[in-house]
Design a protein around this motif. Structure first.
Motif, PDB file in Angstrom:
ATOM      1  N   HIS A 102       0.817  -1.226   0.000  1.00 38.26           N
ATOM      2  CA  HIS A 102       0.000   0.000   0.000  1.00 38.26           C
ATOM      3  C   HIS A 102       0.847   1.271   0.000  1.00 38.26           C
ATOM      4  O   HIS A 102       0.290   2.371  -0.075  1.00 38.26           O
ATOM      5  CB  HIS A 102      -0.916   0.015   1.223  1.00 38.26           C
ATOM      6  N   VAL A 103       2.157   1.117   0.118  1.00 35.44           N
ATOM      7  CA  VAL A 103       3.029   2.298   0.163  1.00 35.44           C
ATOM      8  C   VAL A 103       3.204   2.837  -1.259  1.00 35.44           C
ATOM      9  O   VAL A 103       3.861   2.216  -2.096  1.00 35.44           O
ATOM     10  CB  VAL A 103       4.395   1.959   0.774  1.00 35.44           C
ATOM     11  N   ALA A 104       2.598   3.971  -1.536  1.00 27.99           N
ATOM     12  CA  ALA A 104       2.702   4.596  -2.854  1.00 27.99           C
ATOM     13  C   ALA A 104       3.475   5.901  -2.816  1.00 27.99           C
ATOM     14  O   ALA A 104       4.007   6.334  -3.838  1.00 27.99           O
ATOM     15  CB  ALA A 104       1.305   4.857  -3.424  1.00 27.99           C
ATOM     16  N   ARG A 105       3.534   6.522  -1.625  1.00 28.51           N
ATOM     17  CA  ARG A 105       4.202   7.822  -1.505  1.00 28.51           C
ATOM     18  C   ARG A 105       5.084   7.852  -0.273  1.00 28.51           C
ATOM     19  O   ARG A 105       4.698   7.370   0.793  1.00 28.51           O
ATOM     20  CB  ARG A 105       3.168   8.958  -1.413  1.00 28.51           C
ATOM     21  N   LEU A 106       6.242   8.438  -0.434  1.00 28.26           N
ATOM     22  CA  LEU A 106       7.140   8.716   0.684  1.00 28.26           C
ATOM     23  C   LEU A 106       7.484  10.200   0.611  1.00 28.26           C
ATOM     24  O   LEU A 106       8.126  10.642  -0.357  1.00 28.26           O
ATOM     25  CB  LEU A 106       8.411   7.869   0.613  1.00 28.26           C
ATOM     26  N   ALA A 107       7.048  10.948   1.605  1.00 28.92           N
ATOM     27  CA  ALA A 107       7.282  12.393   1.568  1.00 28.92           C
ATOM     28  C   ALA A 107       8.765  12.715   1.564  1.00 28.92           C
ATOM     29  O   ALA A 107       9.197  13.681   0.933  1.00 28.92           O
ATOM     30  CB  ALA A 107       6.602  13.068   2.753  1.00 28.92           C
ATOM     31  N   LEU A 173      10.356  19.817   2.908  1.00 34.37           N
ATOM     32  CA  LEU A 173       9.615  18.789   3.634  1.00 34.37           C
ATOM     33  C   LEU A 173       8.152  19.191   3.792  1.00 34.37           C
ATOM     34  O   LEU A 173       7.240  18.370   3.596  1.00 34.37           O
ATOM     35  CB  LEU A 173      10.256  18.553   4.996  1.00 34.37           C
ATOM     36  N   TYR A 174       7.923  20.433   4.143  1.00 29.63           N
ATOM     37  CA  TYR A 174       6.553  20.940   4.311  1.00 29.63           C
ATOM     38  C   TYR A 174       5.761  20.823   3.008  1.00 29.63           C
ATOM     39  O   TYR A 174       4.618  20.356   2.992  1.00 29.63           O
ATOM     40  CB  TYR A 174       6.634  22.395   4.779  1.00 29.63           C
ATOM     41  N   ARG A 175       6.400  21.214   1.899  1.00 28.90           N
ATOM     42  CA  ARG A 175       5.720  21.128   0.611  1.00 28.90           C
ATOM     43  C   ARG A 175       5.428  19.674   0.252  1.00 28.90           C
ATOM     44  O   ARG A 175       4.357  19.347  -0.277  1.00 28.90           O
ATOM     45  CB  ARG A 175       6.575  21.752  -0.497  1.00 28.90           C
ATOM     46  N   ALA A 176       6.373  18.774   0.531  1.00 28.59           N
ATOM     47  CA  ALA A 176       6.162  17.362   0.224  1.00 28.59           C
ATOM     48  C   ALA A 176       5.004  16.796   1.024  1.00 28.59           C
ATOM     49  O   ALA A 176       4.179  16.039   0.497  1.00 28.59           O
ATOM     50  CB  ALA A 176       7.450  16.576   0.517  1.00 28.59           C
ATOM     51  N   LEU A 177       4.927  17.157   2.298  1.00 25.73           N
ATOM     52  CA  LEU A 177       3.833  16.673   3.137  1.00 25.73           C
ATOM     53  C   LEU A 177       2.489  17.199   2.644  1.00 25.73           C
ATOM     54  O   LEU A 177       1.503  16.445   2.564  1.00 25.73           O
ATOM     55  CB  LEU A 177       4.073  17.078   4.592  1.00 25.73           C
ATOM     56  N   ARG A 213       8.985  26.065  12.190  1.00 20.77           N
ATOM     57  CA  ARG A 213       8.971  26.476  10.783  1.00 20.77           C
ATOM     58  C   ARG A 213       7.604  26.180  10.161  1.00 20.77           C
ATOM     59  O   ARG A 213       7.080  26.987   9.395  1.00 20.77           O
ATOM     60  CB  ARG A 213      10.060  25.745   9.993  1.00 20.77           C
ATOM     61  N   PHE A 214       7.038  25.015  10.453  1.00 19.96           N
ATOM     62  CA  PHE A 214       5.726  24.679   9.896  1.00 19.96           C
ATOM     63  C   PHE A 214       4.686  25.717  10.328  1.00 19.96           C
ATOM     64  O   PHE A 214       3.803  26.091   9.547  1.00 19.96           O
ATOM     65  CB  PHE A 214       5.287  23.292  10.351  1.00 19.96           C
ATOM     66  N   ARG A 215       4.787  26.175  11.572  1.00 23.19           N
ATOM     67  CA  ARG A 215       3.861  27.213  12.041  1.00 23.19           C
ATOM     68  C   ARG A 215       4.075  28.512  11.274  1.00 23.19           C
ATOM     69  O   ARG A 215       3.113  29.207  10.913  1.00 23.19           O
ATOM     70  CB  ARG A 215       4.043  27.431  13.536  1.00 23.19           C
ATOM     71  N   GLU A 216       5.335  28.838  11.028  1.00 26.72           N
ATOM     72  CA  GLU A 216       5.621  30.042  10.248  1.00 26.72           C
ATOM     73  C   GLU A 216       5.060  29.926   8.842  1.00 26.72           C
ATOM     74  O   GLU A 216       4.612  30.915   8.250  1.00 26.72           O
ATOM     75  CB  GLU A 216       7.135  30.272  10.168  1.00 26.72           C
ATOM     76  N   PHE A 217       5.080  28.713   8.288  1.00 27.57           N
ATOM     77  CA  PHE A 217       4.570  28.500   6.935  1.00 27.57           C
ATOM     78  C   PHE A 217       3.048  28.494   6.889  1.00 27.57           C
ATOM     79  O   PHE A 217       2.461  28.449   5.802  1.00 27.57           O
ATOM     80  CB  PHE A 217       5.085  27.176   6.366  1.00 27.57           C
TER      81      PHE A 217
END
Length: 490
Positions: A102-107, A173-177, A213-217
């Motif tokens: 079931h693994v199709a994506r890895l961020a 990383l944020y964009r990938a997630l 950083r995620f909060r800043e984004f």
């Protein structure tokens, strides 16, 4: 940019202490089991690369990550699945068996390279379980650029543009997630993100930095722990529902401190109670998978069975050193030569090879043949086998040791130590470092975010941050040129 490096070597005693303090305060640190922290050293001398080369290495990492994903899935779907599953702990195996199809994506993934004496990036292994250091790399680069820019009287209002120009792995990383979440949820974006880790995780300061950083984004993000999580149909911590989960949690840690709720959650990919896009994929990180990639270059049936395309095979060919499962019997050597017995050939030429346990962490079971008799070699042999061993004795023990799926053997990548300045509370100290380069990538996304890399340094050839060593800021040639021009303008 040797001219900038010479300036930095001359000026480092004046800004080294500030750089050390700044990086530590931002989270460049290892957390001990009792919750105390110790700084991870940072150098005043960065690694400087053209932006195009950083992109090229990220593209290599993308191809290698995709190929590794395909190879692991092919093995687990075939008749030799014990090659990978037999290396795993009971819980790792259970999760792998339930989720691999079931693994199709890895961020995020991370490929660790050594740059050889011919200036070619050679991939040593891939990290998919916890491919960390996106935060550490940003802390190092950001702290270096801000401290040095101010020391060079760079215009304060322009420093942010300098940081943006250099890039950010935290942003990638944020964009990938977010892109992965949107692919799973019909284009929607998550309102809340949980960064899941154990309490006093060795890298928790990095996770806190990423959370900031995620909060800043623009995300509502929090660091959470397994003992806090509950929910019958959602991922809930203290009454708050999280839609996206970023896992920074080794499965073996759950075996040490069981959490049935989290174990069940990780056993469903990409998640029902919440989306999580870095599922446990120990089967990919097992070094036997990497050995099979190397073998696929000269074994068309193996490459075809895994579905490797031409670009993936070319990435393996140009970057992966000869690597094989360490087993007795005939084999083809690094130069294409026929070997009557692989074990005997490796035992006869210690300077040519490295032995690595197929599934282990932190370099605890990595042996360089040319380091026989050294303190690190003897310490590892003592820890694993109860005493010092010659190379031939180690080969004999390794080939019969099934722990962690046995060993792989890899042709050594010739590299040389570099002279750097390590920052301290009082300035900067000259140090000879072996330096690696790790490139980030994603698997299964419609587009790759703007991944960069991270550089680590160690006085030994086996580089590991938690076990010692430091981080070298990675900056682009264009950014380095701007700093040099600012210095010349003083």
């Amino acid at each position: 940019m040797n001219e900038l490096l010479e300036v930095l070597r001359f000026q480092a005693p004046k800004f080294g202490a500030e750089l050390s303090r700044t990086a530590y305060q931002r989270g460049l640190a290892v957390t001990q089991k009792d919750g105390t922290t110790r700084p991870i050293p940072i150098t005043a001398t960065p690694v400087i690369l053209d932006a195009a080369e950083i992109r090229r290495r990220a593209e290599l990492a993308t191809k290698l990550s995709s190929a590794t994903h395909k190879m692991a899935e092919a093995v687990l779907n075939g008749g030799s699945r014990e090659v990978l599953l037999g290396a795993l702990s009971p819980l790792e195996r259970s999760i792998a068996e339930r989720t691999f199809s079931h693994v199709a994506r890895l961020a995020t993934t991370r490929v660790d390279f050594f740059v050889d004496t011919g200036n070619q990036a050679r991939a040593l292994e891939i990290n998919t379980t916890i491919p960390a250091m996106q935060g550490y790399s940003d802390i190092a680069a950001r702290s270096f650029l801000e401290v040095v820019a101010r020391h060079f009287n760079y215009p304060e209002r322009a420093i942010h543009a300098l940081l943006t120009l250099n890039g950010s792995n935290a942003m990638a990383l944020y964009r990938a997630l977010l892109d992965g979440y949107a692919a799973e949820r019909d284009g929607k974006l998550p309102d809340t993100i949980a960064l899941l880790c154990r309490r006093n995780d060795a890298q928790i300061t990095e996770l806190r930095y990423l959370c900031e950083r995620f909060r800043e984004f623009g995300a509502d993000a929090d660091v959470v722990h397994p003992d806090e999580v509950s929910g019958d149909d959602a991922f809930i911590v203290n009454g708050k529902k999280y839609e996206l989960v970023y896992r920074h949690l080794f499965i073996r840690r759950l075996e040490e401190t069981p959490s049935p709720w989290v174990e069940e959650f990780l056993g469903v990919v990409p998640g029902k109670k919440a989306v999580f896009l870095n599922p446990p994929t120990s089967q990919m990180e097992v070094k036997a998978t990497f050995a099979l990639l190397s073998q696929a270059v000269t074994d068309p049936a193996l490459a075809e069975g895994a579905g490797l395309d031409a670009s993936e095979l070319e990435a393996i060919r140009v970057s992966v050193p000869w690597t094989r499962r360490f087993r007795s019997g005939p084999a083809t050597g690094p130069g294409g030569e026929a070997l009557d017995d692989l074990v005997a050939a490796v035992a006869a030429e210690p300077r040519r090879f490295v032995l690595k346990r197929s599934w282990d962490y932190g370099g605890k079971a990595v042996f360089l043949g040319r380091s026989v008799g050294s303190v690190p070699y003897n310490e590892r042999a003592q820890a694993l086998y109860g005493g010092p061993l010659t190379w031939a004795e180690l080969c004999e023990r390794a080939v019969s040791d099934p722990t962690g799926g046995g060993y792989v053997v890899q042709e050594v990548v010739e590299t040389t130590p570099e002279e750097h300045l390590v920052c301290t509370d009082t300035g900067a100290l000259p140090t000879s470092f072996f330096v690696d380069y790790s490139a980030y990538a994603s698997v299964g996304l419609a587009r790759q975010p703007a991944w960069g890399g991270v550089c680590r340094g160690s006085m030994g050839e086996i580089v590991n941050i938690v076990g010692g060593g430091g981080v070298l800021p990675l900056i682009t040639t264009e950014v380095a040129h701007k700093l040099l021009m600012a210095w010349k303008a003083i």
